[in-house]
Design an enzyme around this catalytic site. Structure first.
Site, PDB file in Angstrom:
ATOM      1  CG  ASP A  51      -0.351  -0.106   2.529  1.00 37.01           C
ATOM      2  OD1 ASP A  51       0.888  -0.117   2.618  1.00 37.01           O
ATOM      3  OD2 ASP A  51      -1.099  -0.190   3.531  1.00 37.01           O
ATOM      4  CB  SER A  52       4.556   1.705  -0.126  1.00 39.52           C
ATOM      5  OG  SER A  52       4.761   0.546  -0.924  1.00 39.52           O
ATOM      6  CE  LYS A 118       3.573  -5.711   4.345  1.00 42.84           C
ATOM      7  NZ  LYS A 118       3.077  -4.487   5.043  1.00 42.84           N
ATOM      8  CD  GLU A 120       0.674  -1.357   8.041  1.00 44.32           C
ATOM      9  OE1 GLU A 120       1.155  -1.090   6.930  1.00 44.32           O
ATOM     10  OE2 GLU A 120       0.307  -0.468   8.854  1.00 44.32           O
ATOM     11  CD  GLU A 187       8.073   0.283   8.023  1.00 37.25           C
ATOM     12  OE1 GLU A 187       8.245   1.390   7.472  1.00 37.25           O
ATOM     13  OE2 GLU A 187       7.109  -0.466   7.750  1.00 37.25           O
TER      14      GLU A 187
END
Length: 273
Positions: A51-52, A118, A120, A187
């Site tokens: 989603d970057s 993925k 978060e 991260e």
């Protein structure tokens, strides 16, 4: 790896075997078919349809505006260009707020060709992770600095620097592993914490700004090529591999893969204490 060669398909089992054998692996974001072909034929085991894309492609100041429709579109593009890498796809902001929603969103991306999704967050993801695992959907749990929670963090800040926060992160990582997560992504955490978590977990741990001791490394494609949008501050953990290349973008991709596997990247200058 020789240029323009198709690698044997990478699976979750491949990554697990690399961890057991002490072999590093490389990961990179991808958003379209052309770069997916270049990346996956350059010795890079994992591609993340991240989603970057909201920041590097769409011009947003965060990942929050990215929708599931956006992710499905780019997932389909990457699938068409893939030459054997494992494809991971982000579940975007608020697309997994409940267990039912997690299943529906993950199923949509898997139908587009994702091999893993993925999510978060920390221990609160345990139920969704378990449900996805039981239904045949592999999960990568993303901990540490989680960009979808940027407003709660108050900015892009290193996580896990105080002992209590670090201890909680270790405990939550173990909970997610026990819940069925196949991979963990860390991260922006201190090097020592990245090493501890990688050593404690049996599943592969991928780092971005988490030190050199994780099993794999990941970067955003644009950062690795030195074309980070001017509106985004270049993170400390980024290295531009393009100046080292004698073969343009492909050479930079191969140099990145080699540096990760040789342990040359990340160096001390890319890590947090």
């Amino acid at each position: 790896m020789s240029s323009q060669s198709r690698q044997s398909p990478i699976s979750i089992n491949t990554l697990a075997a690399r961890k057991r054998n002490g072999q590093k692996f490389a990961c990179l974001t991808a958003y379209d078919a052309l770069f997916a072909e270049l990346i996956s034929s350059s010795g890079i085991e994992v591609m993340l349809v991240g989603d970057s894309l909201g920041m590097v492609l769409q011009g947003h100041d965060s990942t929050l505006p990215v929708t599931l429709d956006d992710m499905e579109y780019h997932m389909n593009c990457v699938r068409r260009g893939n030459q054997g890498s494992l494809i991971m796809a982000d579940l975007p902001f608020m697309s997994y707020a409940s267990a039912t929603q997690s299943l529906e969103s993950a199923a949509a991306l898997m139908r587009c060709g994702a091999h893993m999704v993925k999510l978060e967050g920390g221990a609160w993801l345990a139920e969704s992770t378990r449900l996805l695992y039981e239904r045949g959907i592999p999960v990568c749990a993303h901990m540490g600095l989680t960009p979808q929670s940027i407003n709660r963090f108050g900015g892009f800040r290193v996580q896990g620097r105080n002992p209590e926060q670090a201890s909680n992160m270790i405990d939550e990582a173990l909970i997610l592993e026990d819940s069925g997560a196949s991979v963990l992504l860390l991260e922006c955490v201190p090097t020592d914490l990245g090493k501890t978590i990688a050593n404690r977990l049996e599943i592969p741990v991928i780092g971005i700004g988490a030190g050199p001791h994780t099993d794999g490394q990941i970067m955003v494609l644009h950062d690795m090529l030195g074309v980070t949008p001017s509106s985004i501050k270049v993170p400390k953990f980024v290295k531009n591999f393009l100046p080292e290349s004698e073969d343009g973008i492909r050479g930079a991709l191969e140099a990145y893969a080699k540096a990760v596997k040789d342990g040359a990247f990340p160096g001390p200058e890319h890590c947090f204490t």
